[in-house]
Design a protein around this motif. Structure first.
Motif, PDB file in Angstrom:
ATOM      1  N   LEU A  99      43.052  -8.850  47.592  1.00 39.17           N
ATOM      2  CA  LEU A  99      43.511  -9.129  48.777  1.00 39.17           C
ATOM      3  C   LEU A  99      43.490 -10.638  48.983  1.00 39.17           C
ATOM      4  O   LEU A  99      42.467 -11.109  49.222  1.00 39.17           O
ATOM      5  CB  LEU A  99      42.802  -8.337  49.877  1.00 39.17           C
ATOM      6  CG  LEU A  99      43.560  -8.683  51.141  1.00 39.17           C
ATOM      7  CD1 LEU A  99      44.905  -8.093  51.346  1.00 39.17           C
ATOM      8  CD2 LEU A  99      43.005  -7.968  52.552  1.00 39.17           C
ATOM      9  N   ALA A 100      44.544 -11.540  49.029  1.00 42.20           N
ATOM     10  CA  ALA A 100      44.531 -12.793  49.040  1.00 42.20           C
ATOM     11  C   ALA A 100      44.988 -13.216  50.584  1.00 42.20           C
ATOM     12  O   ALA A 100      46.249 -12.829  50.836  1.00 42.20           O
ATOM     13  CB  ALA A 100      45.472 -13.609  48.194  1.00 42.20           C
ATOM     14  N   SER A 126      35.461   0.007  50.551  1.00 46.36           N
ATOM     15  CA  SER A 126      35.672  -0.432  49.210  1.00 46.36           C
ATOM     16  C   SER A 126      35.100  -1.414  48.613  1.00 46.36           C
ATOM     17  O   SER A 126      35.162  -2.913  49.054  1.00 46.36           O
ATOM     18  CB  SER A 126      37.081  -0.490  48.663  1.00 46.36           C
ATOM     19  OG  SER A 126      37.219  -1.141  47.407  1.00 46.36           O
ATOM     20  N   ARG A 127      34.023  -1.307  47.825  1.00 45.22           N
ATOM     21  CA  ARG A 127      33.061  -2.358  47.091  1.00 45.22           C
ATOM     22  C   ARG A 127      33.971  -3.024  45.945  1.00 45.22           C
ATOM     23  O   ARG A 127      33.451  -4.122  45.501  1.00 45.22           O
ATOM     24  CB  ARG A 127      31.637  -1.934  46.674  1.00 45.22           C
ATOM     25  CG  ARG A 127      30.883  -1.496  47.525  1.00 45.22           C
ATOM     26  CD  ARG A 127      29.687  -0.904  47.128  1.00 45.22           C
ATOM     27  NE  ARG A 127      28.437  -0.517  48.376  1.00 45.22           N
ATOM     28  CZ  ARG A 127      27.417  -0.174  47.946  1.00 45.22           C
ATOM     29  NH1 ARG A 127      26.984   0.046  46.664  1.00 45.22           N
ATOM     30  NH2 ARG A 127      26.556   0.246  48.771  1.00 45.22           N
ATOM     31  N   ASP A 128      34.841  -2.304  45.430  1.00 47.84           N
ATOM     32  CA  ASP A 128      35.781  -2.607  44.246  1.00 47.84           C
ATOM     33  C   ASP A 128      36.679  -3.769  44.675  1.00 47.84           C
ATOM     34  O   ASP A 128      37.400  -4.624  43.689  1.00 47.84           O
ATOM     35  CB  ASP A 128      36.139  -1.564  43.349  1.00 47.84           C
ATOM     36  CG  ASP A 128      35.238  -0.620  42.958  1.00 47.84           C
ATOM     37  OD1 ASP A 128      34.124  -1.088  42.690  1.00 47.84           O
ATOM     38  OD2 ASP A 128      35.722   0.445  42.552  1.00 47.84           O
ATOM     39  N   LEU A 129      37.114  -3.930  46.050  1.00 46.58           N
ATOM     40  CA  LEU A 129      38.141  -4.910  46.270  1.00 46.58           C
ATOM     41  C   LEU A 129      37.757  -6.394  46.015  1.00 46.58           C
ATOM     42  O   LEU A 129      36.439  -6.547  46.824  1.00 46.58           O
ATOM     43  CB  LEU A 129      38.529  -4.487  47.726  1.00 46.58           C
ATOM     44  CG  LEU A 129      39.672  -5.323  48.215  1.00 46.58           C
ATOM     45  CD1 LEU A 129      41.108  -5.216  47.628  1.00 46.58           C
ATOM     46  CD2 LEU A 129      39.883  -5.030  49.985  1.00 46.58           C
ATOM     47  N   GLU A 130      38.460  -6.985  45.626  1.00 45.69           N
ATOM     48  CA  GLU A 130      38.099  -8.580  45.375  1.00 45.69           C
ATOM     49  C   GLU A 130      38.852  -9.586  46.560  1.00 45.69           C
ATOM     50  O   GLU A 130      40.161  -9.171  46.792  1.00 45.69           O
ATOM     51  CB  GLU A 130      38.564  -9.208  44.145  1.00 45.69           C
ATOM     52  CG  GLU A 130      38.391 -10.564  44.063  1.00 45.69           C
ATOM     53  CD  GLU A 130      38.627 -11.013  42.746  1.00 45.69           C
ATOM     54  OE1 GLU A 130      38.794 -12.373  42.661  1.00 45.69           O
ATOM     55  OE2 GLU A 130      38.852 -10.236  41.683  1.00 45.69           O
ATOM     56  N   LYS A 149      51.630 -15.832  46.044  1.00 42.66           N
ATOM     57  CA  LYS A 149      50.076 -16.118  45.871  1.00 42.66           C
ATOM     58  C   LYS A 149      49.351 -15.669  46.837  1.00 42.66           C
ATOM     59  O   LYS A 149      48.045 -15.774  46.701  1.00 42.66           O
ATOM     60  CB  LYS A 149      49.930 -17.671  45.677  1.00 42.66           C
ATOM     61  CG  LYS A 149      50.738 -18.365  44.722  1.00 42.66           C
ATOM     62  CD  LYS A 149      50.820 -19.753  44.711  1.00 42.66           C
ATOM     63  CE  LYS A 149      51.579 -20.354  43.546  1.00 42.66           C
ATOM     64  NZ  LYS A 149      51.788 -21.901  43.499  1.00 42.66           N
ATOM     65  N   LEU A 150      49.933 -15.404  48.086  1.00 45.30           N
ATOM     66  CA  LEU A 150      49.049 -14.755  49.409  1.00 45.30           C
ATOM     67  C   LEU A 150      49.657 -13.548  49.402  1.00 45.30           C
ATOM     68  O   LEU A 150      50.703 -13.701  49.761  1.00 45.30           O
ATOM     69  CB  LEU A 150      48.898 -15.805  50.429  1.00 45.30           C
ATOM     70  CG  LEU A 150      48.089 -17.170  50.242  1.00 45.30           C
ATOM     71  CD1 LEU A 150      48.338 -18.079  51.477  1.00 45.30           C
ATOM     72  CD2 LEU A 150      46.652 -16.868  49.970  1.00 45.30           C
ATOM     73  N   HIS A 151      48.890 -12.307  49.994  1.00 46.82           N
ATOM     74  CA  HIS A 151      49.645 -11.278  50.440  1.00 46.82           C
ATOM     75  C   HIS A 151      49.987 -11.357  51.972  1.00 46.82           C
ATOM     76  O   HIS A 151      50.833 -10.903  52.488  1.00 46.82           O
ATOM     77  CB  HIS A 151      48.465 -10.184  50.445  1.00 46.82           C
ATOM     78  CG  HIS A 151      48.206  -9.927  49.069  1.00 46.82           C
ATOM     79  ND1 HIS A 151      47.137  -9.909  48.274  1.00 46.82           N
ATOM     80  CD2 HIS A 151      48.819  -8.915  48.174  1.00 46.82           C
ATOM     81  CE1 HIS A 151      47.079  -9.405  47.124  1.00 46.82           C
ATOM     82  NE2 HIS A 151      48.368  -8.868  46.883  1.00 46.82           N
ATOM     83  N   THR A 284      50.346  -3.951  50.182  1.00 44.72           N
ATOM     84  CA  THR A 284      49.476  -2.978  49.223  1.00 44.72           C
ATOM     85  C   THR A 284      48.525  -2.073  50.148  1.00 44.72           C
ATOM     86  O   THR A 284      48.442  -2.270  51.481  1.00 44.72           O
ATOM     87  CB  THR A 284      48.416  -3.922  48.138  1.00 44.72           C
ATOM     88  OG1 THR A 284      47.583  -4.839  49.168  1.00 44.72           O
ATOM     89  CG2 THR A 284      49.394  -4.916  47.579  1.00 44.72           C
ATOM     90  N   VAL A 285      47.795  -1.229  49.641  1.00 49.25           N
ATOM     91  CA  VAL A 285      46.748  -0.354  50.250  1.00 49.25           C
ATOM     92  C   VAL A 285      45.908  -1.282  50.947  1.00 49.25           C
ATOM     93  O   VAL A 285      45.500  -1.011  52.142  1.00 49.25           O
ATOM     94  CB  VAL A 285      46.331   0.827  49.462  1.00 49.25           C
ATOM     95  CG1 VAL A 285      45.288   1.368  50.289  1.00 49.25           C
ATOM     96  CG2 VAL A 285      47.252   1.469  48.686  1.00 49.25           C
ATOM     97  N   ALA A 286      45.117  -2.052  50.270  1.00 51.31           N
ATOM     98  CA  ALA A 286      44.158  -3.083  50.723  1.00 51.31           C
ATOM     99  C   ALA A 286      44.862  -3.833  51.966  1.00 51.31           C
ATOM    100  O   ALA A 286      44.052  -4.326  53.047  1.00 51.31           O
ATOM    101  CB  ALA A 286      43.786  -3.910  49.873  1.00 51.31           C
TER     102      ALA A 286
END
Length: 301
Positions: A99-100, A126-130, A149-151, A284-286
């Protein structure tokens, strides 16, 4: 036909970052790689594809025509890979991928800003999310969202850009400040004659240079132009400039009597903070989870 491997994806990410940064040296920090490793990766990619991707020399770094074509193709491929990662996470009931977020500087002291809280709630799921959080000017944020480049981005955007959606979040209060040692400091905040504000040395933010920012000031003398809030504060603290700062940000120095507001009864104005996303890009979901947490925080105000 070229079979795309994980190693190829790694090379393409290096290539895209080098292109975005405008050169090998400039990409070292972004990639966390030394110059020789970046050069090796770029050479490997060129050998893999059998084409020359860029030119380096006295005239600086530039992509070849083939490099520009590959950049566009790589951008589409890497975005599809990110969408795939996100979709897999959703199928498994997880928030994953990247997630940017772009945000303007020095919002952390604003009680109305719930970015930190929203990120905390998201990471709890979520720990997997960057998370990639970038501090940029409003124009850079809009460009980043448009260029994928950014969400999403958060800031005080002046005009709506085609292709972007803007959602109101909150209003930030700004006041005109001077620092200790300024000729108006002893009279601040209420005893300053508005006529004394004519032709004083004013520090302006480059991305907000507009007459509306000056409020009712007549012919302010723009003696410095900067692009970050901290630079505005530094010049104000020099005792030689006046400038607008968010009230929440300036309180640190106001409490120490190092800054004073100038006629807040007449010169206070507000910046509208908005959330910006790209119209044709499905969240996105994030991104959806972050936006829900952010909106819930704002709605409680």
């Amino acid at each position: 036909m070229i079979k795309v491997t994980d190693f190829d994806l790694r090379l393409l990410r290096v290539f895209k970052t080098v292109s975005d940064c405008g050169g090998f040296s400039a990409a070292e920090s972004a990639l966390n790689m030394n110059l020789s490793t970046i050069s090796t990766h770029m050479a490997d990619l060129e050998a893999r594809l059998g084409i020359r991707l860029c030119e380096r020399g006295r005239r600086g770094f530039r992509l070849t025509d083939e490099g520009h074509s590959l950049y566009r193709a790589a951008e589409r491929l890497l975005e599809s890979v990110e969408v795939f990662r996100t979709d897999i996470g959703e199928i498994r009931g997880q928030i994953s991928g990247e997630l940017a977020i772009g945000v303007v500087d020095n919002t952390i002291t604003d009680a109305q800003s719930h970015i930190a809280r929203a990120i905390g709630m998201l990471k709890q799921q979520s720990r997997d999310l960057e998370i990639r959080l970038e501090i940029k000017s409003p124009r850079e944020i809009e460009a980043g969202v448009l260029e994928r480049k950014l969400h999403l981005g958060i800031g005080p955007f002046r005009d709506a850009q085609p292709g972007l959606t803007y959602e109101p979040l909150y209003r930030e209060e700004l006041q005109l400040f001077c620092g200790a040692g300024h000729s108006l400091f002893a009279l601040a905040p209420a005893d300053v004659d508005l006529k004394d504000l004519t032709h004083i040395d004013y520090v302006a933010r480059g991305y907000l240079r507009e007459t509306k920012e000056f409020g009712i000031l007549i012919n302010p003398k723009v003696a410095a132009t900067v692009f970050h809030m901290e630079a505005v504060a530094t010049l104000i603290l020099s005792g030689k400039f006046v400038g607008y700062l968010p009230t929440h940000y300036a309180q640190h120095w106001v409490r120490q009597d190092l800054m004073r507001s100038l006629r807040p009864d007449r010169l206070t104005h507000h910046a509208e903070f908005r959330l910006v996303t790209r119209k044709d890009r499905e969240a996105t979901v994030a991104a959806r989870a972050f936006l829900d947490a952010l909106r819930n925080g704002v709605s409680r105000e």
